[in-house]
Design an enzyme around this catalytic site. Structure first.
Site, PDB file in Angstrom:
ATOM      1  N   HIS A 163      -1.183   4.286  -4.957  1.00  0.00           N
ATOM      2  CA  HIS A 163      -2.153   3.331  -5.890  1.00  0.00           C
ATOM      3  C   HIS A 163      -1.598   3.624  -7.477  1.00  0.00           C
ATOM      4  O   HIS A 163      -0.101   3.177  -7.772  1.00  0.00           O
ATOM      5  CB  HIS A 163      -3.229   3.216  -5.958  1.00  0.00           C
TER       6      HIS A 163
ATOM      7  N   CYS B 239     -10.263   7.694  -7.053  1.00  0.00           N
ATOM      8  CA  CYS B 239     -10.386   6.426  -8.185  1.00  0.00           C
ATOM      9  C   CYS B 239     -10.092   5.472  -8.649  1.00  0.00           C
ATOM     10  O   CYS B 239     -11.261   4.243  -8.785  1.00  0.00           O
ATOM     11  CB  CYS B 239      -8.489   6.939  -8.850  1.00  0.00           C
ATOM     12  N   HIS B 240     -10.242   4.447  -6.959  1.00  0.00           N
ATOM     13  CA  HIS B 240     -10.048   3.090  -6.436  1.00  0.00           C
ATOM     14  C   HIS B 240     -10.625   3.297  -5.143  1.00  0.00           C
ATOM     15  O   HIS B 240     -10.597   1.904  -4.321  1.00  0.00           O
ATOM     16  CB  HIS B 240      -9.000   2.202  -7.122  1.00  0.00           C
ATOM     17  N   GLY B 241     -10.635   4.152  -4.519  1.00  0.00           N
ATOM     18  CA  GLY B 241     -10.921   3.997  -2.833  1.00  0.00           C
ATOM     19  C   GLY B 241     -10.011   3.843  -1.924  1.00  0.00           C
ATOM     20  O   GLY B 241     -10.513   3.995  -0.655  1.00  0.00           O
TER      21      GLY B 241
END
Ligand code: FES
Length: 187
Positions: free
Chosen positions: A127, A151-153
């Protein structure tokens, strides 16, 4: 036995691994990697560009990595995950239907023939470049038992394939070869 695995979390979400993270990572992983990589850390601290070129390959001793555990080593400035998969983890990775994958790729194309117990990955989330968690026994590994990006899963399975976004692609595969059943050469 002391845990030799190390994972780096980027609290800032910045995609680059910092030098402090490198040293922390090398310190944690040194029990399981060759002296070349350790020397690299200290030399690189003083003079990065020259020594990244000089040490284009790193040997990894697999002996200390017990089944179910992974370590992180540095290769050419990148965190590389080396995990010793259990029989259950291998079976789960092999049994997945391609239609269930965001970036379909059979497990057999992500490991070396005859060494399915070892998965070797570039430990950088596809990502925005954080380093996923999952090598330490106490790390979250996500719903598919592989790696979890804090960070964002995003979540990756035991083959390093992305199973839950926002990451769009599987964890990358570095060039490597088995020098013996207990030694891998990166690069
Ligand atoms: S960097 Fe965003 S999920 Fe990993």
């Amino acid at each position: 036995m002391a845990d030799s695995s190390t994972a780096v979390v980027h609290h800032t979400g910045h995609p680059d691994v910092t030098k402090r993270d490198f040293l922390k990572l090398i310190t944690g992983a040194s029990a399981a990697i060759g002296t070349a990589a350790v020397a690299w850390a200290f030399i690189d601290y003083m003079n990065p560009a020259k020594d990244v070129l000089a040490l284009s390959s790193v040997e990894v001793d697999l002996t200390p990595i017990v089944a179910g555990q992974g370590i992180t080593v540095l290769w050419q400035g990148k965190p590389i995950f080396v995990r010793h998969r259990t029989e259950k983890e291998i079976k789960e990775a092999e049994d997945v239907r391609m239609s269930q994958l965001i970036e379909p790729q059979p497990d057999s194309q992500r490991v070396k023939p005859g060494h399915a117990q070892w998965i070797v990955l570039i430990g950088i989330c596809t990502h925005l470049g954080c380093v996923p968690l999952g090598n330490k026994p106490t790390d979250p590994r996500g719903d598919w038992g592989g790696w979890f990006c804090p960070c964002h899963g995003s979540q990756y399975d035991t083959s390093g394939r992305v199973r839950h976004g926002p990451a769009p692609a599987n964890l990358g595969l570095p060039p490597y070869a088995f020098e013996s059943d207990t030694k891998v050469k990166l690069g």
